[in-house]
Design a protein around this motif. Structure first.
Motif, PDB file in Angstrom:
ATOM      1  N   LEU A 299       3.261   8.267  -4.724  1.00 60.09           N
ATOM      2  CA  LEU A 299       4.239   7.200  -4.605  1.00 60.09           C
ATOM      3  C   LEU A 299       3.977   6.080  -5.597  1.00 60.09           C
ATOM      4  CD1 LEU A 299       6.688   6.311  -3.013  1.00 60.09           C
ATOM      5  CD2 LEU A 299       5.170   5.300  -1.327  1.00 60.09           C
ATOM      6  N   GLU A 300       2.708   5.754  -5.838  1.00 57.12           N
ATOM      7  CA  GLU A 300       2.389   4.701  -6.801  1.00 57.12           C
ATOM      8  C   GLU A 300       2.906   5.057  -8.190  1.00 57.12           C
ATOM      9  OE1 GLU A 300       0.195   5.827  -4.607  1.00 57.12           O
ATOM     10  OE2 GLU A 300      -1.049   4.201  -3.807  1.00 57.12           O
TER      11      GLU A 300
ATOM     12  N   ILE B 152       0.871  -1.176   0.000  1.00 52.40           N
ATOM     13  CA  ILE B 152       0.000   0.000   0.000  1.00 52.40           C
ATOM     14  C   ILE B 152       0.910   1.228   0.000  1.00 52.40           C
ATOM     15  CG2 ILE B 152      -1.906   1.195   1.146  1.00 52.40           C
ATOM     16  CD1 ILE B 152      -2.663  -1.431   2.450  1.00 52.40           C
ATOM     17  N   LEU B 153       1.306   1.630  -1.182  1.00 56.04           N
ATOM     18  CA  LEU B 153       2.381   2.599  -1.330  1.00 56.04           C
ATOM     19  C   LEU B 153       2.023   3.984  -0.817  1.00 56.04           C
ATOM     20  CD1 LEU B 153       3.389   1.446  -4.912  1.00 56.04           C
ATOM     21  CD2 LEU B 153       4.079   0.527  -2.706  1.00 56.04           C
ATOM     22  N   GLU B 154       0.807   4.405  -1.062  1.00 53.55           N
ATOM     23  CA  GLU B 154       0.402   5.739  -0.640  1.00 53.55           C
ATOM     24  C   GLU B 154       0.423   5.862   0.874  1.00 53.55           C
ATOM     25  OE1 GLU B 154      -0.448   9.633  -1.007  1.00 53.55           O
ATOM     26  OE2 GLU B 154      -0.058   8.254  -2.668  1.00 53.55           O
ATOM     27  N   GLU B 155       0.120   4.779   1.586  1.00 54.40           N
ATOM     28  CA  GLU B 155       0.137   4.836   3.038  1.00 54.40           C
ATOM     29  C   GLU B 155       1.558   4.919   3.584  1.00 54.40           C
ATOM     30  OE1 GLU B 155      -0.877   5.538   6.632  1.00 54.40           O
ATOM     31  OE2 GLU B 155      -2.290   5.540   4.962  1.00 54.40           O
ATOM     32  N   LEU B 156       2.494   4.201   2.990  1.00 59.71           N
ATOM     33  CA  LEU B 156       3.884   4.309   3.426  1.00 59.71           C
ATOM     34  C   LEU B 156       4.414   5.723   3.245  1.00 59.71           C
ATOM     35  CD1 LEU B 156       5.905   1.130   2.358  1.00 59.71           C
ATOM     36  CD2 LEU B 156       4.997   1.759   4.583  1.00 59.71           C
ATOM     37  N   TYR B 157       3.873   6.413   2.266  1.00 62.65           N
ATOM     38  CA  TYR B 157       4.278   7.796   2.008  1.00 62.65           C
ATOM     39  C   TYR B 157       4.015   8.690   3.224  1.00 62.65           C
ATOM     40  CZ  TYR B 157       4.687  12.210  -0.591  1.00 62.65           C
ATOM     41  OH  TYR B 157       5.058  13.450  -1.035  1.00 62.65           O
ATOM     42  N   HIS B 158       3.004   8.334   4.024  1.00 64.33           N
ATOM     43  CA  HIS B 158       2.661   9.125   5.209  1.00 64.33           C
ATOM     44  C   HIS B 158       3.420   8.675   6.456  1.00 64.33           C
ATOM     45  CE1 HIS B 158      -0.600  11.152   3.122  1.00 64.33           C
ATOM     46  NE2 HIS B 158      -1.050   9.980   2.705  1.00 64.33           N
ATOM     47  N   ILE B 159       4.187   7.594   6.355  1.00 57.84           N
ATOM     48  CA  ILE B 159       4.849   7.038   7.529  1.00 57.84           C
ATOM     49  C   ILE B 159       6.368   7.110   7.428  1.00 57.84           C
ATOM     50  CG2 ILE B 159       5.173   4.965   8.956  1.00 57.84           C
ATOM     51  CD1 ILE B 159       2.431   4.008   8.022  1.00 57.84           C
ATOM     52  N   ALA B 160       6.912   6.607   6.326  1.00 60.47           N
ATOM     53  CA  ALA B 160       8.352   6.383   6.227  1.00 60.47           C
ATOM     54  C   ALA B 160       9.128   7.659   5.937  1.00 60.47           C
ATOM     55  CB  ALA B 160       8.632   5.347   5.139  1.00 60.47           C
ATOM     56  N   ASN B 161      10.390   7.663   6.359  1.00 60.66           N
ATOM     57  CA  ASN B 161      11.302   8.743   5.979  1.00 60.66           C
ATOM     58  C   ASN B 161      12.440   8.237   5.102  1.00 60.66           C
ATOM     59  OD1 ASN B 161      12.996   7.517   7.951  1.00 60.66           O
ATOM     60  ND2 ASN B 161      12.159   8.881   9.516  1.00 60.66           N
ATOM     61  N   TYR B 162      12.394   6.944   4.790  1.00 64.20           N
ATOM     62  CA  TYR B 162      13.368   6.350   3.875  1.00 64.20           C
ATOM     63  C   TYR B 162      12.694   5.156   3.215  1.00 64.20           C
ATOM     64  CZ  TYR B 162      18.120   5.470   2.188  1.00 64.20           C
ATOM     65  OH  TYR B 162      19.232   5.351   1.396  1.00 64.20           O
ATOM     66  N   TYR B 163      13.033   4.902   1.955  1.00 61.71           N
ATOM     67  CA  TYR B 163      12.341   3.861   1.202  1.00 61.71           C
ATOM     68  C   TYR B 163      13.329   2.955   0.476  1.00 61.71           C
ATOM     69  CZ  TYR B 163       8.542   7.244   1.707  1.00 61.71           C
ATOM     70  OH  TYR B 163       7.620   8.130   2.215  1.00 61.71           O
ATOM     71  N   GLY B 164      12.989   1.677   0.427  1.00 63.28           N
ATOM     72  CA  GLY B 164      13.689   0.741  -0.431  1.00 63.28           C
ATOM     73  C   GLY B 164      12.660   0.103  -1.352  1.00 63.28           C
ATOM     74  N   ILE B 165      12.921   0.126  -2.636  1.00 62.42           N
ATOM     75  CA  ILE B 165      11.987  -0.431  -3.610  1.00 62.42           C
ATOM     76  C   ILE B 165      12.524  -1.785  -4.075  1.00 62.42           C
ATOM     77  CG2 ILE B 165      10.892  -0.125  -5.864  1.00 62.42           C
ATOM     78  CD1 ILE B 165      11.055   2.883  -5.425  1.00 62.42           C
ATOM     79  N   ILE B 166      11.771  -2.840  -3.787  1.00 61.95           N
ATOM     80  CA  ILE B 166      12.174  -4.188  -4.140  1.00 61.95           C
ATOM     81  C   ILE B 166      11.238  -4.721  -5.229  1.00 61.95           C
ATOM     82  CG2 ILE B 166      10.798  -5.220  -2.265  1.00 61.95           C
ATOM     83  CD1 ILE B 166      13.005  -7.334  -1.970  1.00 61.95           C
ATOM     84  N   HIS B 167      11.836  -5.333  -6.244  1.00 64.01           N
ATOM     85  CA  HIS B 167      11.034  -5.825  -7.370  1.00 64.01           C
ATOM     86  C   HIS B 167      11.674  -7.082  -7.933  1.00 64.01           C
ATOM     87  CE1 HIS B 167       8.131  -5.649 -10.575  1.00 64.01           C
ATOM     88  NE2 HIS B 167       9.062  -5.557 -11.507  1.00 64.01           N
ATOM     89  N   LYS B 168      10.893  -8.147  -7.962  1.00 64.65           N
ATOM     90  CA  LYS B 168      11.356  -9.439  -8.474  1.00 64.65           C
ATOM     91  C   LYS B 168      12.667  -9.860  -7.815  1.00 64.65           C
ATOM     92  CE  LYS B 168       8.969  -8.991 -12.908  1.00 64.65           C
ATOM     93  NZ  LYS B 168       9.080  -8.942 -14.389  1.00 64.65           N
ATOM     94  N   GLY B 169      12.731  -9.669  -6.493  1.00 63.42           N
ATOM     95  CA  GLY B 169      13.873 -10.134  -5.723  1.00 63.42           C
ATOM     96  C   GLY B 169      15.079  -9.225  -5.720  1.00 63.42           C
ATOM     97  N   ARG B 170      14.981  -8.086  -6.351  1.00 59.52           N
ATOM     98  CA  ARG B 170      16.099  -7.144  -6.393  1.00 59.52           C
ATOM     99  C   ARG B 170      15.714  -5.832  -5.716  1.00 59.52           C
ATOM    100  NH1 ARG B 170      20.208  -8.286 -10.086  1.00 59.52           N
ATOM    101  NH2 ARG B 170      19.797 -10.090 -11.442  1.00 59.52           N
ATOM    102  N   LEU B 171      16.622  -5.278  -4.922  1.00 59.25           N
ATOM    103  CA  LEU B 171      16.410  -3.946  -4.367  1.00 59.25           C
ATOM    104  C   LEU B 171      16.918  -2.958  -5.402  1.00 59.25           C
ATOM    105  CD1 LEU B 171      15.382  -2.765  -1.573  1.00 59.25           C
ATOM    106  CD2 LEU B 171      17.772  -2.163  -1.215  1.00 59.25           C
ATOM    107  N   ILE B 172      15.992  -2.311  -6.097  1.00 58.56           N
ATOM    108  CA  ILE B 172      16.397  -1.517  -7.250  1.00 58.56           C
ATOM    109  C   ILE B 172      16.622  -0.048  -6.925  1.00 58.56           C
ATOM    110  CG2 ILE B 172      15.397  -3.064  -8.954  1.00 58.56           C
ATOM    111  CD1 ILE B 172      12.929  -1.410  -9.045  1.00 58.56           C
ATOM    112  N   GLU B 173      16.188   0.381  -5.734  1.00 61.74           N
ATOM    113  CA  GLU B 173      16.466   1.770  -5.361  1.00 61.74           C
ATOM    114  C   GLU B 173      16.249   1.974  -3.870  1.00 61.74           C
ATOM    115  OE1 GLU B 173      15.742   5.696  -7.696  1.00 61.74           O
ATOM    116  OE2 GLU B 173      13.912   5.317  -6.564  1.00 61.74           O
ATOM    117  N   GLU B 174      17.105   2.810  -3.255  1.00 61.83           N
ATOM    118  CA  GLU B 174      16.891   3.341  -1.922  1.00 61.83           C
ATOM    119  C   GLU B 174      16.839   4.858  -2.056  1.00 61.83           C
ATOM    120  OE1 GLU B 174      18.573   0.682   1.592  1.00 61.83           O
ATOM    121  OE2 GLU B 174      20.187   1.288   0.235  1.00 61.83           O
TER     122      GLU B 174
END
Length: 307
Positions: free
Chosen positions: A293-294, A193-215
């Motif tokens: 965020l989505e 639920i990406l929009e909700e994390l936008y209201h909580i987190a101060n740092y993000y890691g995007i994981i896709h198909k087993g790879r962390l593609i961005e922090e």
């Protein structure tokens, strides 16, 4: 150098030669609320299970509270509280009984911690009610209270807002912010639920198909999720020419359905309206907006066809 609670380097996990996690490297610094973003099946739960010691990695390294030896990492896990997938609750027992049994299982001395954490998560008024009578949001708060019994420094939550109604989501959001700000707790929270994390987190890691593609930090995300003026008109091509000539900017995009995203004049949409009306343009909609965020996530993983 900034202190950290978790550092992972080139971590890989395979099941029958199928890579579930592939060369993951990430760092969670002390005091962060780290949002781990990924679609279902991206590898979030597998990563969390490795961090908490429920499954073994195939290769790579992990440091927890600056410890990297296996035995020391295992001892450091006592400083972690976690909910993975959903809290394990005894539905026919009361809230207090669930807390009490979990306290005994974890070997935590004294009962004072029960009331302390029930008070903090807002469940004191239902402590003698059976769990089966609680709302989903209250059950989730109970699960968090149980994870907090040992007063962890690092709280790990796997999809804690999944299935909650809007009120339940807000309650969990405010609770996590309180734990972070008032108790100095570092939090790793996974969600799709990406929009909700936008209201909580101060740092993000995007994981896709087993790879962390961005922090990315929250500030960097805000910069990339630009504000814009959403303009819907009767003739976008004509309006594009007017914007370039009259407003002297080419900082816009033309979308389908005669919609334009204008990235200038964010605080002066009235001037944009005035110019377009004078030129005889029918303005159906004009409003300031922000790419969410989505939208950003879809771009990073390669477009909506991969979302």
């Amino acid at each position: 150098m900034d202190s950290f609670v978790l550092k992972i380097n080139k971590l890989t996990k395979k099941y029958k030669n199928i890579s579930v996690l592939n060369n993951i490297s990430m760092t969670v610094k002390k005091g962060q609320i780290y949002g781990l973003i990924g679609l279902n099946g991206a590898g979030k739960s597998t990563l969390i299970k490795i961090i908490t010691g429920l499954i073994e990695k195939n290769s790579g390294s992990m440091e927890l509270f600056c410890e990297h030896e296996a035995l020391k990492i295992e001892n450091s896990r006592r400083r972690i509280g976690a909910i993975i997938e959903s809290p394990a609750l005894y539905e026919n027992r009361t809230v207090y009984e669930n807390m009490h049994m979990d306290r005994i299982q974890k070997g935590i001395p004294g009962k004072a911690c029960i009331e302390k954490w029930l008070c903090i998560v807002g469940l004191m008024d239902v402590q003698y009610k059976k769990v089966k009578t609680l709302s989903l949001g209250s059950k989730q708060r109970l699960g968090i209270a149980m994870a907090l019994l040992g007063e962890p420094e690092f709280l790990i939550l796997d999809e804690p807002i999944n299935g909650l109604d809007p009120i339940g989501i807000i309650e969990i959001r405010e609770l996590l912010k309180k734990l972070n700000v008032e108790y100095g707790m570092t939090i790793l929270i996974s969600s799709h639920i990406l929009e909700e994390l936008y209201h909580i987190a101060n740092y993000y890691g995007i994981i896709h198909k087993g790879r962390l593609i961005e922090e990315i930090t929250a500030d960097e995300l805000n910069e990339r999720c630009k504000k814009f003026i959403h303009i819907k008109v009767d003739n976008a091509s004509k309006v594009a020419v007017i914007i370039e000539k009259k407003l002297k900017t080419s900082n816009f995009n033309i979308l389908s359905d005669n919609i334009i995203k204008l990235y200038d004049y964010i605080d002066d949409s009235g001037k944009v309206t005035e110019v377009l009306v004078k030129e005889g343009i029918i303005v159906e909609q004009i409003m300031p907006m922000r790419e969410n965020l989505e939208t950003y996530f879809a771009k990073v993983i390669g477009g909506l066809q991969n979302a």
